[in-house]
Design a protein around this motif. Structure first.
Motif, mmCIF file in Angstrom:
data_model
loop_
_atom_site.group_PDB
_atom_site.id
_atom_site.type_symbol
_atom_site.label_atom_id
_atom_site.label_comp_id
_atom_site.label_asym_id
_atom_site.label_seq_id
_atom_site.Cartn_x
_atom_site.Cartn_y
_atom_site.Cartn_z
ATOM 1 N N THR A 1 -0.526 12.976 -5.218
ATOM 2 C CA THR A 1 0.138 11.940 -5.053
ATOM 3 C C THR A 1 -0.136 10.968 -3.839
ATOM 4 O O THR A 1 0.335 11.375 -2.799
ATOM 5 N N GLU B 1 0.653 8.531 -0.740
ATOM 6 C CA GLU B 1 1.693 7.939 0.204
ATOM 7 C C GLU B 1 1.651 6.758 0.555
ATOM 8 O O GLU B 1 0.357 6.377 0.862
ATOM 9 N N ARG C 1 4.966 2.778 -3.083
ATOM 10 C CA ARG C 1 4.409 3.374 -3.950
ATOM 11 C C ARG C 1 5.119 3.187 -5.301
ATOM 12 O O ARG C 1 6.769 3.073 -5.234
ATOM 13 N N ALA D 1 8.898 4.811 -3.010
ATOM 14 C CA ALA D 1 8.823 5.103 -1.802
ATOM 15 C C ALA D 1 8.027 3.876 -1.065
ATOM 16 O O ALA D 1 7.491 3.084 -1.880
ATOM 17 N N GLY E 1 6.411 2.214 2.758
ATOM 18 C CA GLY E 1 5.847 2.674 3.634
ATOM 19 C C GLY E 1 6.392 1.941 5.226
ATOM 20 O O GLY E 1 7.374 0.976 4.942
ATOM 21 N N VAL F 1 -0.189 3.089 -5.499
ATOM 22 C CA VAL F 1 0.216 2.589 -4.136
ATOM 23 C C VAL F 1 -0.348 1.077 -3.947
ATOM 24 O O VAL F 1 -1.703 0.928 -4.110
#
Ligand SMILES: NC(=O)c1ccc[n+]([C@@H]2O[C@H](COP(=O)([O-])OP(=O)(O)OC[C@H]3O[C@@H](n4cnc5c(N)ncnc54)[C@H](OP(=O)(O)O)[C@@H]3O)[C@@H](O)[C@H]2O)c1
Length: 327
Positions: A22, A24, A31, A70, A72, A103
């Motif tokens: 997966t 990041e 994501r 998610a 960054g 992503v």
């Protein structure tokens, strides 16, 4: 995560379902837990011409919709949980949307209005961005303009009809090849739907738009240029967005000069960031206003991603979606 991957280019059947790490999100990236991916002709074409996957594998498909799970460094943490539509996911990275997660740079995951379905979100991307750029390549307002959309049941054409309507076009004329496609064009607001193979297609368009057509969204310049010229208003603008590598068009220069016609060409991958941003804003506003709806769906599970790309390549009518588990 599960993903449809390829290791070298080719026909859609090079795709395989695989378990891959997966991803990041890096600096400035988000994501997205994908809910569905929307397939376009560019996806099978890019796969066909890919020379390989430099990092071992890559995931195809540019468009999709899902939920940011998610972020960054440098991205607002409160974007987690945001419903988004995703654009150009596979263009400059390897994390296309045919996977459980993608992503992308944060500005390629665009907030999706609460009233809009994920299916609509996955239908925006390439078709709507292309349609908007063709309708308004120079940012000129469309208000009151007569618009001709060739291929009004196509993914781009159908979005062009709806965006022209939303932007206040005076009259929207669409061409199609037959009655089933005609219903798809009329169903999203084309005022006049004309079968382009009719012998009298030109006079039908002239009757529908007696002052002439101001804006053209053109899918087949090579076959339609004479028709377009015959129905153009003075100072009309014609945007061409489709061709094969071999397409060559002989231009009747004197007639184009006499009409003061502007012919422009576009490729979504090379429009400027400013132009892309303008299109994203227009489309988001149209979605929020409830002005856009998707074509009828054909749904495929991720395991059948190859069949999904092949269906687009083979001219399926409607929107091809790949279902993903991320809702
Ligand atoms: N430049 C870019 O950045 C860009 C962006 C998006 C798409 N594209 C390209 O644009 C093309 C269309 O994309 P799409 O996703 O809209 O495909 P699509 O959903 O398959 O739609 C194409 C439509 O064009 C119609 N058509 C074909 N020849 C026509 C003609 N002579 N006059 C009027 N309509 C005609 C087709 O119907 P009939 O054959 O039944 O008429 C079909 O409904 C593809 O080649 C794609 O690769 C380019």
């Amino acid at each position: 995560m599960k993903a449809a991957i390829y290791r070298s280019g080719g026909s859609p059947d090079v795709l395989e379902l695989a378990d891959v790490p997966t991803p990041e999100p890096g600096p400035g990236e988000v994501r997205v837990r994908m809910v569905c991916a929307g397939v376009n002709p560019t996806d099978w074409k890019a796969l066909a011409t890919a020379t390989g996957a430099p990092e071992g594998f890559a995931i195809p498909v540019q468009d999709g919709a899902g939920v940011i799970d998610a972020v960054g460094p440098g991205v607002a943490p409160d974007r987690r949980g945001e419903r988004v539509w995703v654009l150009l996911a596979a263009h400059s990275g390897r994390w296309g949307t045919a996977a459980e997660y993608s992503v992308v740079p944060a500005d390629r995951a665009v907030p999706l209005a609460a009233s809009a379905s994920f299916e609509l979100g996955a239908s925006l991307g390439v078709p709507a961005l292309t349609a908007w750029h063709c309708l308004s390549p120079d940012g000129r307002p469309l208000h009151g303009a007569s618009v001709l959309v060739s291929g009004g049941a196509g993914a781009v054409g159908n979005m062009a009809i709806q965006l022209a309507r939303w932007a206040g076009a005076g009259r929207v004329v669409a061409t199609v090849s037959g009655p089933d496609k005609g219903r798809l064009a009329a169903g999203v607001g084309a005022d006049h739907v004309i079968t382009y193979t009719d012998d009298d297609a030109i006079s039908q368009i002239q009757a529908a738009a007696p002052e002439g057509i101001d804006r053209f969204v053109e899918v087949a310049l090579d076959t339609n240029l004479d028709l377009d010229l015959a129905v153009a208003a003075p100072h009309a603008r014609l945007a061409c967005y489709a061709a094969t590598p071999d397409t060559v068009v002989a231009m009747p220069v004197r007639a184009l000069m006499a009409a003061n016609l502007t012919v422009s060409f576009m490729l979504l991958y090379t429009v400027t960031p400013g132009e892309l941003g303008a299109a994203v804003r227009a489309i988001s506003a149209a979605v929020a206003a409830g002005a856009l709806s998707p074509l009828p769906f054909h749904r495929f599970p991720l395991a059948d991603a190859a069949e999904a790309l092949a269906a687009v390549r083979d001219g399926a009518v409607g929107k091809i979606l790949i279902d993903l588990p991320g809702a």
